[in-house]
Scaffold this motif. Structure first.
Motif, PDB file in Angstrom:
ATOM      1  N   GLY A  27       0.820  -1.209   0.000  1.00  0.00           N
ATOM      2  CA  GLY A  27       0.000   0.000   0.000  1.00  0.00           C
ATOM      3  C   GLY A  27       0.852   1.256   0.000  1.00  0.00           C
ATOM      4  N   ALA A  28       1.935   1.257   0.794  1.00  0.00           N
ATOM      5  CA  ALA A  28       2.836   2.416   0.811  1.00  0.00           C
ATOM      6  C   ALA A  28       3.534   2.585  -0.543  1.00  0.00           C
ATOM      7  CB  ALA A  28       3.868   2.261   1.921  1.00  0.00           C
ATOM      8  N   ALA A  29       3.935   1.469  -1.147  1.00  0.00           N
ATOM      9  CA  ALA A  29       4.582   1.543  -2.468  1.00  0.00           C
ATOM     10  C   ALA A  29       3.609   2.082  -3.519  1.00  0.00           C
ATOM     11  CB  ALA A  29       5.096   0.166  -2.881  1.00  0.00           C
ATOM     12  N   LEU A  30       2.368   1.635  -3.460  1.00  0.00           N
ATOM     13  CA  LEU A  30       1.372   2.162  -4.401  1.00  0.00           C
ATOM     14  C   LEU A  30       1.105   3.645  -4.134  1.00  0.00           C
ATOM     15  CD1 LEU A  30      -1.181  -0.774  -4.640  1.00  0.00           C
ATOM     16  CD2 LEU A  30       0.416   0.027  -6.388  1.00  0.00           C
ATOM     17  N   GLY A  31       1.175   4.072  -2.877  1.00  0.00           N
ATOM     18  CA  GLY A  31       1.028   5.490  -2.550  1.00  0.00           C
ATOM     19  C   GLY A  31       2.148   6.324  -3.141  1.00  0.00           C
ATOM     20  N   VAL A  75      -2.828   7.118   2.662  1.00  0.00           N
ATOM     21  CA  VAL A  75      -4.014   6.543   2.016  1.00  0.00           C
ATOM     22  C   VAL A  75      -3.695   5.145   1.503  1.00  0.00           C
ATOM     23  CG1 VAL A  75      -5.569   6.771   0.029  1.00  0.00           C
ATOM     24  CG2 VAL A  75      -5.061   8.753   1.456  1.00  0.00           C
ATOM     25  N   GLY A  76      -2.510   4.956   0.917  1.00  0.00           N
ATOM     26  CA  GLY A  76      -2.096   3.628   0.450  1.00  0.00           C
ATOM     27  C   GLY A  76      -1.949   2.644   1.597  1.00  0.00           C
ATOM     28  N   LEU A  77      -1.386   3.103   2.718  1.00  0.00           N
ATOM     29  CA  LEU A  77      -1.280   2.243   3.901  1.00  0.00           C
ATOM     30  C   LEU A  77      -2.663   1.816   4.386  1.00  0.00           C
ATOM     31  CD1 LEU A  77       1.504   4.045   5.951  1.00  0.00           C
ATOM     32  CD2 LEU A  77       1.596   1.722   5.082  1.00  0.00           C
ATOM     33  N   ALA A  78      -3.575   2.750   4.442  1.00  0.00           N
ATOM     34  CA  ALA A  78      -4.932   2.436   4.900  1.00  0.00           C
ATOM     35  C   ALA A  78      -5.614   1.455   3.959  1.00  0.00           C
ATOM     36  CB  ALA A  78      -5.751   3.718   5.031  1.00  0.00           C
ATOM     37  N   LEU A  79      -5.479   1.671   2.659  1.00  0.00           N
ATOM     38  CA  LEU A  79      -6.102   0.756   1.702  1.00  0.00           C
ATOM     39  C   LEU A  79      -5.494  -0.644   1.774  1.00  0.00           C
ATOM     40  CD1 LEU A  79      -6.568   3.044  -1.429  1.00  0.00           C
ATOM     41  CD2 LEU A  79      -8.317   2.191   0.130  1.00  0.00           C
ATOM     42  N   GLY A  80      -4.178  -0.717   1.938  1.00  0.00           N
ATOM     43  CA  GLY A  80      -3.533  -2.027   2.096  1.00  0.00           C
ATOM     44  C   GLY A  80      -4.002  -2.738   3.352  1.00  0.00           C
TER      45      GLY A  80
END
Length: 114
Positions: A27-31, A75-80
């Motif tokens: 998720g962090a990488a996608l962010g 946001v990526g962390l939350a989605l992951g």
């Protein structure tokens, strides 16, 4: 002399669970990737010499990337994390019972030669 051993067969529940750290890292990488895309997609051809029409300050591309990353990474962390929780709830329902051979080996104390 034989060592006393305890041997029993038990039933246990086996359940698969996702690794939350992997989902949070993805998720962090996608962010970060989303921040890169947003930084360069909406630059509008502005150079570092153009002032912001809202603040009157000149922001470099690196600064803009940092500002956007401050939003996209959490946001990526939350989605992951949400994806991992959903997978945990759906896959976690499927448990199966397995037979486990539980053996305990007890060694005699050192120096006891009886």
């Amino acid at each position: 002399m034989t060592d006393p051993a305890e041997h029993r067969i038990e039933k246990a529940q086996l359940r698969r669970a996702p690794k939350y750290g992997v989902f949070l890292a993805l998720g962090a990488a996608l962010g970060i990737i989303a921040a890169l895309i947003l930084t360069f997609a909406f630059a509008g051809g502005q150079d570092a010499t153009d002032e912001s029409p809202f603040t009157g300050v000149t922001y470099t591309t690196t600064q803009v990337f940092g500002f956007v990353a401050l939003i996209c990474i959490p946001v990526g962390l939350a989605l992951g994390g949400v994806v991992a929780l959903i997978l945990d709830r759906t896959v976690g329902r499927r448990t199966r019972e397995v037979t486990v051979d539980h053996e305990r080996h007890v060694e005699p104390p050192v120096g006891d030669e009886d």
